[in-house]
Design a protein around this motif. Structure first.
Motif, PDB file in Angstrom:
ATOM      1  N   SER A  63      55.452  40.553  41.330  1.00 44.71           N
ATOM      2  CA  SER A  63      54.633  39.562  42.477  1.00 44.71           C
ATOM      3  C   SER A  63      55.856  38.416  42.828  1.00 44.71           C
ATOM      4  O   SER A  63      55.389  37.106  43.159  1.00 44.71           O
ATOM      5  CB  SER A  63      52.898  39.232  41.784  1.00 44.71           C
ATOM      6  OG  SER A  63      53.551  38.900  41.154  1.00 44.71           O
ATOM      7  N   GLU A  99      43.706  41.403  39.606  1.00 43.06           N
ATOM      8  CA  GLU A  99      44.230  39.967  39.578  1.00 43.06           C
ATOM      9  C   GLU A  99      44.069  39.239  40.578  1.00 43.06           C
ATOM     10  O   GLU A  99      44.262  37.994  40.664  1.00 43.06           O
ATOM     11  CB  GLU A  99      45.530  40.789  39.237  1.00 43.06           C
ATOM     12  CG  GLU A  99      45.865  41.392  38.377  1.00 43.06           C
ATOM     13  CD  GLU A  99      47.113  41.472  37.864  1.00 43.06           C
ATOM     14  OE1 GLU A  99      47.969  41.212  37.598  1.00 43.06           O
ATOM     15  OE2 GLU A  99      47.877  42.674  37.761  1.00 43.06           O
ATOM     16  N   ASP A 103      46.992  38.648  44.548  1.00 40.43           N
ATOM     17  CA  ASP A 103      48.195  39.999  44.050  1.00 40.43           C
ATOM     18  C   ASP A 103      49.096  40.798  44.132  1.00 40.43           C
ATOM     19  O   ASP A 103      50.077  41.335  44.573  1.00 40.43           O
ATOM     20  CB  ASP A 103      47.904  40.301  42.849  1.00 40.43           C
ATOM     21  CG  ASP A 103      48.270  41.553  41.426  1.00 40.43           C
ATOM     22  OD1 ASP A 103      49.262  40.973  41.635  1.00 40.43           O
ATOM     23  OD2 ASP A 103      48.136  42.517  41.642  1.00 40.43           O
ATOM     24  N   ARG A 140      53.145  33.991  44.241  1.00 42.60           N
ATOM     25  CA  ARG A 140      51.708  33.995  43.711  1.00 42.60           C
ATOM     26  C   ARG A 140      51.068  32.636  43.599  1.00 42.60           C
ATOM     27  O   ARG A 140      51.677  31.172  43.738  1.00 42.60           O
ATOM     28  CB  ARG A 140      51.335  34.671  42.219  1.00 42.60           C
ATOM     29  CG  ARG A 140      51.590  35.987  41.855  1.00 42.60           C
ATOM     30  CD  ARG A 140      50.554  37.281  42.383  1.00 42.60           C
ATOM     31  NE  ARG A 140      49.251  36.724  42.030  1.00 42.60           N
ATOM     32  CZ  ARG A 140      48.730  37.411  40.689  1.00 42.60           C
ATOM     33  NH1 ARG A 140      49.457  37.946  40.263  1.00 42.60           N
ATOM     34  NH2 ARG A 140      47.137  36.745  40.688  1.00 42.60           N
ATOM     35  N   HIS A 144      53.232  30.292  38.001  1.00 43.80           N
ATOM     36  CA  HIS A 144      54.156  31.883  36.748  1.00 43.80           C
ATOM     37  C   HIS A 144      55.128  30.484  35.686  1.00 43.80           C
ATOM     38  O   HIS A 144      56.159  30.076  36.853  1.00 43.80           O
ATOM     39  CB  HIS A 144      54.503  32.274  37.282  1.00 43.80           C
ATOM     40  CG  HIS A 144      52.932  33.359  37.293  1.00 43.80           C
ATOM     41  ND1 HIS A 144      51.982  33.245  38.528  1.00 43.80           N
ATOM     42  CD2 HIS A 144      52.215  34.277  36.419  1.00 43.80           C
ATOM     43  CE1 HIS A 144      50.920  34.033  38.628  1.00 43.80           C
ATOM     44  NE2 HIS A 144      51.235  34.189  38.222  1.00 43.80           N
TER      45      HIS A 144
END
Length: 155
Positions: A63, A99, A103, A140, A144
């Motif tokens: 992702s 998710e 996602d 996303r 992250h």
């Protein structure tokens, strides 16, 4: 159909592979967008001692992705994100949604861009064009930690 003209080979070189190096690089993203990490790849290359060869850059996620893009005008990044939003919009009725709504579009955007890049190394430098930079694209919405594998092989 018209075709372009193909010139002869220029700046040809050949030699043995005598050196290689690899490392992991972690990039903490703030959420959706582009992170330029050209400098970190260039630093790794410098530490490797390879002056002629091939640099491989690989994103270990489905992702987030990689691209080589314009590094002079940030409007390019904004326009690219707009284009990706049009190609893989959120809330488009995807089956996979466990998710969150960002996602599945992230997976599509990764499929449309790249998980791996290969960059020639010449004279101990990345053989990028004048306005090119190496980017991680976070698809996303939330931050992250992304792992990028670097590997260079050459002489």
């Amino acid at each position: 159909m018209r075709q372009g003209r193909i010139g002869g080979l220029a700046d040809f070189s050949a030699g043995e592979v005598r050196r290689q190096a690899g490392a992991a690089l972690t990039i903490a993203t703030p959420g959706q967008g582009f992170t330029d990490f050209t400098g970190a790849v260039a630093d790794f290359l410098s530490r490797s001692g390879v002056t002629e060869g091939i640099m491989a850059v690989f994103c270990r996620h489905t992702s987030a992705s990689l691209t080589i893009q314009e590094n002079a005008d940030p409007d390019v990044q904004a326009d690219l994100m707009t284009a990706l939003d049009g190609l893989a919009p959120r809330h488009a009725g995807y089956v996979h949604g466990a998710e969150g709504p960002d996602d599945m579009p992230a997976h599509i955007r990764t499929m449309l861009t790249d998980a791996a890049l290969t960059i020639p190394v010449r004279g101990g430098r990345l053989a990028l064009g004048t306005w090119q930079g190496i980017y991680l694209i976070e698809h996303r919405d939330r931050p992250h930690r992304r792992e990028i594998r670097l590997h260079v092989i050459g002489a």
